[in-house]
Motif scaffolding. Structure first.
Motif, short mmCIF file in Angstrom:
data_model
loop_
_atom_site.label_atom_id
_atom_site.label_comp_id
_atom_site.label_asym_id
_atom_site.label_seq_id
_atom_site.Cartn_x
_atom_site.Cartn_y
_atom_site.Cartn_z
N GLU A 99 0.85 -1.19 0.00
CA GLU A 99 0.00 0.00 0.00
C GLU A 99 0.89 1.24 0.00
N HIS A 100 0.31 2.35 -0.47
CA HIS A 100 1.10 3.58 -0.66
C HIS A 100 1.74 4.05 0.63
N ASN A 101 1.01 3.98 1.75
CA ASN A 101 1.55 4.50 3.01
C ASN A 101 2.74 3.67 3.52
N SER A 109 8.57 3.63 4.24
CA SER A 109 9.85 2.96 4.05
C SER A 109 10.85 3.88 3.34
N MET A 110 10.40 4.56 2.32
CA MET A 110 11.29 5.46 1.58
C MET A 110 11.77 6.61 2.45
N GLU A 111 10.89 7.17 3.25
CA GLU A 111 11.25 8.30 4.12
C GLU A 111 12.25 7.86 5.19
N THR A 112 12.03 6.67 5.74
CA THR A 112 12.93 6.17 6.80
C THR A 112 14.32 5.89 6.24
N ARG A 113 14.38 5.31 5.07
CA ARG A 113 15.68 5.01 4.46
C ARG A 113 16.41 6.29 4.07
N GLU A 114 15.67 7.31 3.66
CA GLU A 114 16.29 8.60 3.35
C GLU A 114 16.85 9.22 4.63
N TYR A 115 16.09 9.10 5.72
CA TYR A 115 16.55 9.60 7.01
C TYR A 115 17.84 8.88 7.43
N LEU A 116 17.88 7.58 7.23
CA LEU A 116 19.06 6.80 7.56
C LEU A 116 20.28 7.26 6.77
N SER A 117 20.07 7.54 5.50
CA SER A 117 21.19 7.96 4.65
C SER A 117 21.79 9.29 5.09
N TYR A 167 10.30 -4.79 4.83
CA TYR A 167 10.95 -3.47 4.77
C TYR A 167 11.68 -3.17 6.07
N ILE A 168 11.05 -3.50 7.21
CA ILE A 168 11.67 -3.24 8.50
C ILE A 168 12.95 -4.05 8.66
N GLU A 169 12.91 -5.31 8.26
CA GLU A 169 14.11 -6.15 8.41
C GLU A 169 15.23 -5.68 7.48
N LYS A 170 14.86 -5.19 6.31
CA LYS A 170 15.88 -4.61 5.42
C LYS A 170 16.50 -3.38 6.06
N LEU A 171 15.66 -2.57 6.70
CA LEU A 171 16.15 -1.36 7.37
C LEU A 171 17.11 -1.72 8.50
N ILE A 172 16.75 -2.70 9.30
CA ILE A 172 17.62 -3.13 10.41
C ILE A 172 18.97 -3.58 9.88
N GLU A 173 18.97 -4.30 8.77
CA GLU A 173 20.22 -4.76 8.17
C GLU A 173 21.04 -3.58 7.65
N GLU A 174 20.38 -2.60 7.06
CA GLU A 174 21.09 -1.42 6.54
C GLU A 174 21.68 -0.60 7.69
N ILE A 175 20.97 -0.55 8.81
CA ILE A 175 21.49 0.17 9.98
C ILE A 175 22.77 -0.50 10.48
N LYS A 176 22.75 -1.83 10.53
CA LYS A 176 23.93 -2.58 10.99
C LYS A 176 25.14 -2.33 10.10
N ASN A 177 24.87 -2.17 8.80
CA ASN A 177 25.96 -2.04 7.83
C ASN A 177 26.43 -0.60 7.61
N LYS A 178 25.67 0.36 8.10
CA LYS A 178 26.02 1.77 7.86
C LYS A 178 27.24 2.17 8.69
N LYS A 179 28.14 2.87 8.07
CA LYS A 179 29.35 3.35 8.72
C LYS A 179 29.24 4.86 8.96
#
Length: 199
Positions: A123-125, A130-138, A185-197
């Motif tokens: 769904e759109h929301n 997900s897109m907004e959270t990943r942008e925030y992470l970046s 999406y959440i599990e992908k985000l958790i993995e990206e957080i772990k890998n972010k330097k």
């Protein structure tokens, strides 16, 4: 699930789905083609399964299929034991992970999720969040914000799993599908957080 009978390759006796060994001659049976992963591990077809419950069922089967149990058996029985072991390992990998377990239950109900370009779409929301959270992470550049996001993502994962559990209790498969997509999406985000330097 359709109930079928299994015929022993050795003595032709009739056995029930899920049986590993013939009830008459005790030879290991051919792996059933149409048995699902819950039945394979002798578990109820239910999302709300504890990790310990799944592990106990898995290791009980592994004990019966251990190579040491087939040292003095024929090469055919040894090969069948290997095939059963592969199937049991695959079932365990799927059912021990909440995301894969939810995807599998949906698939049993002919609902496909989390396959790019196929099946139910988010769904759109959910997509927007997900897109907004990943942008925030970046854009995060300090450890404090990183830890805060990691805590939130972990809490969101727990909450999402509880929502999926309730969706299946209510037999609301449409909402279960959306929450399963969200969980991915959440599990992908958790993995990206772990890998972010943080530089």
């Amino acid at each position: 699930m359709r109930i079928s009978i299994e015929e022993c390759w050795e003595c032709k006796a009739v056995n029930m789905p899920g049986d590993l060994f013939c009830r008459a001659c005790h030879s290991i049976l051919m792996p059933a083609i149409d048995i699902n992963n819950f039945a394979l591990l002798n578990l109820p077809c239910n999302f709300d399964l504890g990790k310990k419950q799944i592990e106990v069922a898995y290791f009980a089967l592994q004990k019966q299929l251990h190579p040491d149990m087939f040292v003095n058996k024929s090469s055919k029985e040894q090969q069948l034991a290997i095939q059963h072991t592969i199937n049991v390992n695959n079932a365990y990998e799927i059912l021990s992970d909440p995301l894969h377990r939810a995807e599998y239950i949906l698939l049993l109900n002919e609902i496909v999720v989390n396959r790019d370009g196929e099946g139910v779409q988010p769904e759109h929301n959910i997509l927007l969040e997900s897109m907004e959270t990943r942008e925030y992470l970046s854009n995060i550049d300090n450890e404090a914000e990183m830890r805060e996001l990691q805590i939130k993502a972990t809490e969101d994962r727990i909450c999402c799993i509880e929502q999926i559990k309730q969706n299946f209790v209510d037999e609301d498969y449409d909402q279960a599908a959306q929450n399963t997509i969200k969980l991915r999406y959440i599990e992908k985000l958790i993995e990206e957080i772990k890998n972010k330097k943080i530089s």
